[in-house]
Design a protein around this motif. Structure first.
Motif, short mmCIF file in Angstrom:
data_model
loop_
_atom_site.label_atom_id
_atom_site.label_comp_id
_atom_site.label_asym_id
_atom_site.label_seq_id
_atom_site.Cartn_x
_atom_site.Cartn_y
_atom_site.Cartn_z
N ALA A 14 0.85 -1.20 0.00
CA ALA A 14 0.00 0.00 0.00
C ALA A 14 0.88 1.25 0.00
O ALA A 14 0.61 2.20 -0.74
CB ALA A 14 -0.94 -0.01 1.21
N THR A 17 2.74 1.74 -3.39
CA THR A 17 1.76 2.15 -4.40
C THR A 17 1.40 3.62 -4.21
O THR A 17 1.37 4.40 -5.18
CB THR A 17 0.50 1.27 -4.33
N LEU A 130 -11.65 4.46 -11.19
CA LEU A 130 -12.26 4.04 -9.93
C LEU A 130 -13.76 3.85 -10.07
O LEU A 130 -14.41 4.48 -10.90
CB LEU A 130 -12.00 5.10 -8.85
N THR A 131 -14.30 2.99 -9.22
CA THR A 131 -15.76 2.88 -9.09
C THR A 131 -16.23 3.99 -8.16
O THR A 131 -15.42 4.64 -7.49
CB THR A 131 -16.16 1.52 -8.48
N GLU A 133 -17.70 3.56 -5.42
CA GLU A 133 -17.28 3.13 -4.07
C GLU A 133 -15.81 3.44 -3.83
O GLU A 133 -15.42 3.88 -2.75
CB GLU A 133 -17.54 1.63 -3.90
N ASP A 134 -14.97 3.23 -4.86
CA ASP A 134 -13.55 3.56 -4.74
C ASP A 134 -13.35 5.05 -4.48
O ASP A 134 -12.49 5.44 -3.68
CB ASP A 134 -12.79 3.20 -6.02
N VAL A 135 -14.12 5.89 -5.17
CA VAL A 135 -14.01 7.34 -4.99
C VAL A 135 -14.36 7.70 -3.54
O VAL A 135 -13.65 8.48 -2.90
CB VAL A 135 -14.89 8.11 -5.99
N ASP A 137 -14.12 5.71 -0.98
CA ASP A 137 -13.03 5.18 -0.16
C ASP A 137 -11.79 6.08 -0.24
O ASP A 137 -11.14 6.34 0.77
CB ASP A 137 -12.64 3.77 -0.60
N LEU A 138 -11.48 6.56 -1.44
CA LEU A 138 -10.35 7.46 -1.61
C LEU A 138 -10.53 8.71 -0.77
O LEU A 138 -9.60 9.13 -0.05
CB LEU A 138 -10.19 7.83 -3.09
N GLU A 139 -11.70 9.31 -0.81
CA GLU A 139 -11.97 10.51 -0.02
C GLU A 139 -11.86 10.21 1.47
O GLU A 139 -11.25 10.96 2.22
CB GLU A 139 -13.36 11.06 -0.35
N ARG A 140 -12.42 9.09 1.89
CA ARG A 140 -12.38 8.72 3.31
C ARG A 140 -10.94 8.49 3.77
O ARG A 140 -10.52 9.03 4.80
CB ARG A 140 -13.22 7.45 3.52
#
Length: 163
Positions: A14, A17, A130-131, A133-135, A137-140
C-alpha cells in the motif's frame, strides 16, 4: 531503534503504491497544464485558490498557507503571474503590513479556459479508473491522512467542527 514497527507485506505494498502515485501524478498534471495553458500545476493551483476566495483576493500569507508554499516561493510565482496579467498585488486595507493577491479578469479567464482540460486530466488519470465506491473510499482514506498531516486545517478541506 529496538522497537521499530516494520511494515507488513500488505502495508508495504500500500505504501509503495501510494508513493508511486505521489511521484507520478504531479508530472502528469504539470505536462497537461504546460502543454494546454502554459502554466505549471502550482501556478494553476495559485490561480484556482484565488478564484475560490471572496472577491478573488487573499492575503499572501493566507495564499501561502492554502497552497502549502513558503512566502518566498509564492512571491516568486505570483511575480510571474503578475507579469502575465493574471494576478495583482496590493497593500491590504486592514493591515498595511500585509499584501493581498487578487485574481485579475485575465486571470479569471485563464482559470475558466484552463479548468476543463485540467478536470479531464484528473478524471482520466484518477477518477475514471475508480468505481463510485472507490471514490468514496479514496476521499475517506485521504481525509484521514490529511487530518494527520494538516491538523490546523490550513487547506480548509475538512468541515468545521460543530460549535
Amino acid at each position: 531503534m529496538t522497537n521499530t514497527r516494520w511494515l507488513t507485506a500488505d502495508e508495504l505494498r500500500a505504501w509503495t503504491t501510494f508513493v508511486s502515485v505521489v511521484e507520478l501524478l504531479p508530472g502528469v498534471l504539470d505536462s497537461q497544464l504546460q502543454r494546454d495553458a502554459e502554466l505549471t500545476h502550482f501556478e494553476y493551483f495559485v490561480l484556482a485558490m484565488l478564484s475560490e476566495a471572496p472577491q478573488k483576493t487573499l492575503r499572501m500569507t493566507g495564499l501561502a498557507s492554502a497552497t502549502n508554499a513558503t512566502l518566498p516561493r509564492l512571491s516568486h510565482v505570483v511575480s510571474r503571474l503578475e507579469k502575465r496579467g493574471y494576478v495583482e498585488r496590493t497593500a491590504c486595507a486592514e493591515d498595511r503590513r500585509a499584501t493581498n493577491a487578487t485574481l485579475t479578469e485575465a486571470g479569471w479567464q485563464k482559470v475558466v479556459a484552463t479548468a476543463p482540460g485540467h478536470v479531464e486530466t484528473v478524471r482520466d488519470n484518477v477518477i475514471d479508473p475508480l468505481t463510485a465506491e472507490d471514490v468514496a473510499d479514496l476521499e475517506r482514506v485521504m481525509s484521514r491522512v490529511l487530518a494527520k498531516l494538516d491538523p490546523d486545517n490550513r487547506f480548509n478541506r475538512r468541515p468545521a467542527e460543530p460549535a
